[in-house]
Design a protein around this motif. Structure first.
Motif, mmCIF file in Angstrom:
data_model
loop_
_atom_site.group_PDB
_atom_site.id
_atom_site.type_symbol
_atom_site.label_atom_id
_atom_site.label_comp_id
_atom_site.label_asym_id
_atom_site.label_seq_id
_atom_site.Cartn_x
_atom_site.Cartn_y
_atom_site.Cartn_z
ATOM 1 N N LEU A 142 -34.279 36.094 -6.919
ATOM 2 C CA LEU A 142 -33.303 36.440 -5.883
ATOM 3 C C LEU A 142 -34.001 36.519 -4.523
ATOM 4 C CD1 LEU A 142 -31.290 39.288 -7.660
ATOM 5 C CD2 LEU A 142 -30.859 36.812 -7.697
ATOM 6 N N VAL A 143 -33.203 36.534 -3.469
ATOM 7 C CA VAL A 143 -33.721 36.709 -2.115
ATOM 8 C C VAL A 143 -33.037 37.899 -1.462
ATOM 9 C CG1 VAL A 143 -34.303 34.277 -1.763
ATOM 10 C CG2 VAL A 143 -32.007 35.094 -1.155
ATOM 11 N N GLU A 144 -33.664 38.408 -0.406
ATOM 12 C CA GLU A 144 -33.114 39.553 0.319
ATOM 13 C C GLU A 144 -32.152 39.056 1.386
ATOM 14 O OE1 GLU A 144 -36.634 42.793 -0.460
ATOM 15 O OE2 GLU A 144 -36.160 42.250 1.607
ATOM 16 N N ARG A 145 -30.939 38.962 0.978
ATOM 17 C CA ARG A 145 -29.883 38.423 1.851
ATOM 18 C C ARG A 145 -28.607 39.205 1.623
ATOM 19 N NH1 ARG A 145 -26.999 32.436 1.023
ATOM 20 N NH2 ARG A 145 -25.398 32.686 2.639
ATOM 21 N N PHE A 146 -27.808 39.333 2.681
ATOM 22 C CA PHE A 146 -26.442 39.810 2.502
ATOM 23 C C PHE A 146 -25.496 38.985 3.354
ATOM 24 C CE2 PHE A 146 -27.555 42.559 6.200
ATOM 25 C CZ PHE A 146 -26.465 42.333 7.029
ATOM 26 N N GLU A 147 -24.276 38.909 2.881
ATOM 27 C CA GLU A 147 -23.161 38.395 3.681
ATOM 28 C C GLU A 147 -22.129 39.504 3.763
ATOM 29 O OE1 GLU A 147 -22.468 33.730 3.486
ATOM 30 O OE2 GLU A 147 -22.359 34.616 1.487
ATOM 31 N N LEU A 148 -21.515 39.634 4.940
ATOM 32 C CA LEU A 148 -20.460 40.627 5.126
ATOM 33 C C LEU A 148 -19.113 39.930 5.025
ATOM 34 C CD1 LEU A 148 -19.387 43.438 5.853
ATOM 35 C CD2 LEU A 148 -19.642 42.816 8.271
ATOM 36 N N PHE A 149 -18.282 40.436 4.111
ATOM 37 C CA PHE A 149 -16.937 39.894 3.933
ATOM 38 C C PHE A 149 -15.914 40.936 4.376
ATOM 39 C CE2 PHE A 149 -19.438 37.184 1.329
ATOM 40 C CZ PHE A 149 -18.783 35.958 1.318
ATOM 41 N N VAL A 150 -14.914 40.456 5.120
ATOM 42 C CA VAL A 150 -13.826 41.320 5.590
ATOM 43 C C VAL A 150 -12.529 40.538 5.457
ATOM 44 C CG1 VAL A 150 -12.901 42.699 7.476
ATOM 45 C CG2 VAL A 150 -15.380 42.389 7.285
ATOM 46 N N ASN A 151 -11.541 41.166 4.841
ATOM 47 C CA ASN A 151 -10.227 40.540 4.662
ATOM 48 C C ASN A 151 -10.344 39.190 3.950
ATOM 49 O OD1 ASN A 151 -7.434 41.109 5.122
ATOM 50 N ND2 ASN A 151 -7.367 39.348 6.516
ATOM 51 N N GLY A 152 -11.271 39.106 3.020
ATOM 52 C CA GLY A 152 -11.411 37.900 2.207
ATOM 53 C C GLY A 152 -12.206 36.783 2.823
ATOM 54 N N LYS A 153 -12.830 37.012 3.984
ATOM 55 C CA LYS A 153 -13.592 35.960 4.657
ATOM 56 C C LYS A 153 -14.971 36.469 5.059
ATOM 57 C CE LYS A 153 -10.274 32.919 4.539
ATOM 58 N NZ LYS A 153 -10.401 31.694 3.690
ATOM 59 N N GLU A 154 -15.953 35.568 5.002
ATOM 60 C CA GLU A 154 -17.308 35.907 5.435
ATOM 61 C C GLU A 154 -17.387 35.878 6.952
ATOM 62 O OE1 GLU A 154 -21.054 34.415 7.091
ATOM 63 O OE2 GLU A 154 -19.876 32.893 6.038
ATOM 64 N N ILE A 155 -17.920 36.937 7.563
ATOM 65 C CA ILE A 155 -18.066 36.943 9.019
ATOM 66 C C ILE A 155 -19.505 37.157 9.466
ATOM 67 C CG2 ILE A 155 -15.695 37.752 9.385
ATOM 68 C CD1 ILE A 155 -16.955 40.489 10.174
ATOM 69 N N ALA A 156 -20.408 37.512 8.530
ATOM 70 C CA ALA A 156 -21.795 37.737 8.923
ATOM 71 C C ALA A 156 -22.718 37.361 7.773
ATOM 72 C CB ALA A 156 -22.012 39.200 9.327
#
Length: 573
Positions: A408-422
């Motif tokens: 694995l890698v140290e990553r995150f994605e931020l999801f809001v209202n069903g969509k990735e924004i970050a």
């Protein structure tokens, strides 16, 4: 007479010439010094009436009520609308009343820009208005604006509402639908709030190249061009990540950029081939620190736009105050599908996609297959801000390997209202590991993956000089603005979204009409009647066309011979 002009456009051009014949320049060059705006006047006049004894306002005429020697009209400026009272003897104190009787009443139209000098007062009905003492024409409008009717409740009827027309002619849209300006005012507040927050932390705003020799920093298909002088191919950037990391190598502790990115991919309600992203890189930080920073930043953005941290998005109230929920990529798939993909190889993942009716192709490696499962089965469930963390290494060639979890890698994605924004990483700063990851990407490219990253030798050279531990973040500004303004399509938050070529109405030449017997001098008249092709003419009722020709000849005061009925009938044979 131009065959491309409507009757209204012809009349406005005639008014333009009449103004010039009167010695009035319809497009003056001099500065017009505005001292007040509509919203300022309407909001503050009753409490500060003494401050508006002399004002200069300017804007478009948006409606008129002409009543003999005195009239009212609505003036729209950048802040709203204001009623203007204009009296003949006030603007024409001498015997010559041309400015009112001819210019204002006959030669000005809705859509024209004018300047007004006067004073503010209350009418007998209590409406705040400007009493005109001087009228100046600032710009003559040659095309009529669409008529937008609003009822007493503000509901729009017969408005300029077709989305394609609104996006294509945004200059008309925001004129006749000024309420949509609030979306773009909010967009400006979003960017301004983020910039202020970053600057307060001491991070520096920078600019990096848009034309790049190597397309890197993301998995996307690029736009390609050619530089003639250098005789080399160049790409419009798909991301600015690798250049910003070079600046961390150069010794800056924190750098960020708001910039345009370009990806030669599909278009839909959340994707535009040209979009705005913010990317930031901060030395000596990791992705855990970045999560806390994002929560603090986005709460500040929400409060800057709405005054509160909770934002209404469709049927959901989204709370941008942290902390946000955290789920690993594997755990999120397990939660919403019941399937554990953490130990699956490529063949098992491909079979899982088939079992879930997810369409895949042979170019997709392990990372892409996991991403397809996540996109199809998980994303739509992530309504409140949620961090998806710890991605498979195959999905993220630029992130650092996880400190405790193999593969694995140290990553995150931020999801809001069903969509990735970050999207954020603990950035990979091991040059040997990075080279191996790029080589894996080249293998995917060899299998036909058009989104695979290219080898960037200069970036690898930069890493070999040494890059400190760093965390990086990218935020899609357009999607963030969609959330902050409760919009469901990306086109609503872009001034000028990408559009397909405009369909042009087919227009025949004069020779085409002459060939079926139409006299040359009557071709423009037929065009004015709406017949742009011979086929359109032949589809009409011959008797009606003959009668309408006579009416147009009288209306336009044409000094041309009316064709006899038998000749007109011959055009339809």
């Amino acid at each position: 007479m131009s065959i491309a002009l409507s009757e209204q456009e012809i009349i406005r051009r005639e008014s333009l010439q009449a103004l010039r014949a009167l010695g009035i320049n319809p497009y003056p060059a001099e500065e017009y010094k505005v001292t007040a705006f509509a919203k300022d006047i309407t909001d503050n006049f009753e409490s500060k009436s003494g401050a508006y004894k002399e004002v200069v306002v300017a804007g478009r005429i948006m409606g008129r009520r002409i009543m003999g020697s005195a009239s009212f009209f609505e003036l729209q400026d950048s802040t709203g609308r204001l009623q203007i009272y204009i009296k003949r003897d006030d603007i024409c104190p001498d015997e010559d009343k041309t400015l009112y009787n001819t210019v204002f009443k006959k030669l000005l139209d809705i859509g024209d820009y004018v300047g007004i000098k006067g004073y503010v007062f209350l009418t007998q009905t209590g409406e705040i208005s400007v009493h005109t003492q001087e009228l100046t024409i600032l710009s003559k409008s040659l095309k009529p604006l669409p008529v937008v009717k609003r009822d007493e409740n503000g509901n729009i009827h017969d408005g300029f509402t077709d989305p394609e027309m609104r996006y294509r002619q945004r200059y008309v849209d925001l004129t006749v639908n000024p309420e949509f300006k609030n979306i773009f005012i909010a967009r400006s507040k979003v960017i301004s709030a983020m910039r202020s927050y970053f600057n307060e932390q001491g991070w520096m705003e920078v600019e990096t190249p848009i034309l790049q020799a190597v397309h890197g920093g993301a998995a996307a298909r690029p736009f390609m061009t050619h530089h003639n002088t250098l005789d080399m191919p160049l790409y419009l950037r798909i991301a600015n990540e690798l250049y910003l990391k070079r600046l961390i190598v150069a010794g800056f502790d924190g750098v960020y950029e708001f910039g345009k990115m370009f990806r030669n991919e599909g278009m839909d309600r959340t994707h535009n081939p040209e979009f705005t992203a913010m990317e930031i890189y901060v030395a000596y930080k990791d992705y855990v620190w970045m999560m806390a920073m994002v929560e603090e930043c986005l709460e500040k953005v929400a409060r800057a736009v709405h005054g509160v941290a909770a934002v209404q998005v469709g049927a959901n109230e989204i709370n941008f105050a942290g902390p946000y929920e955290k789920l690993s990529m594997y755990d999120s798939i397990l939660k919403y599908t019941g399937i554990n993909v953490s130990e699956m190889d490529e063949a098992a993942l491909r079979q899982t996609c088939r079992d879930l009716a997810i369409e895949v192709d042979t170019t997709m490696g392990k990372g892409k297959l996991i991403d397809e499962i996540f996109s199809a089965k998980v994303e739509a469930n992530l309504i409140q801000p949620t961090y998806i963390t710890d991605y498979p290494i195959e999905m993220t060639p630029l992130a650092k390997k996880h400190r405790t979890k193999d593969g694995l890698v140290e990553r995150f994605e931020l999801f809001v209202n069903g969509k990735e924004i970050a999207n954020a990483y603990s950035e990979l700063n091991d040059p040997i590991d990075q080279r191996e990851r790029f080589e894996d990407q080249l293998l995917l490219a060899g299998r036909g993956d058009e989104e695979a990253m290219a080898m960037d030798d200069d970036f690898l050279r930069a890493l070999e000089y040494g890059m400190p531990p760093t965390s990086g973040l990218g935020i899609g500004i357009d999607r963030l603005v969609m959330l902050m303004t409760n919009q469901s399509t990306i086109q609503e938050v872009l001034f000028f979204p990408q559009m397909r070529p405009e369909k042009k109405a087919k227009v025949a030449t004069a020779d085409d009409f002459i060939a079926v017997g139409v006299p040359a001098e009557w071709v423009p008249v037929l065009n004015k009647m709406g017949f742009n092709t011979v086929e359109e003419l032949k589809a009409a009722n011959p008797n009606k066309v003959f009668n309408d020709l006579g009416g147009m000849r009288k209306k336009l005061k044409l000094d041309i011979t009316m064709p006899v009925k038998e000749v007109v009938m011959g055009w339809f044979e």
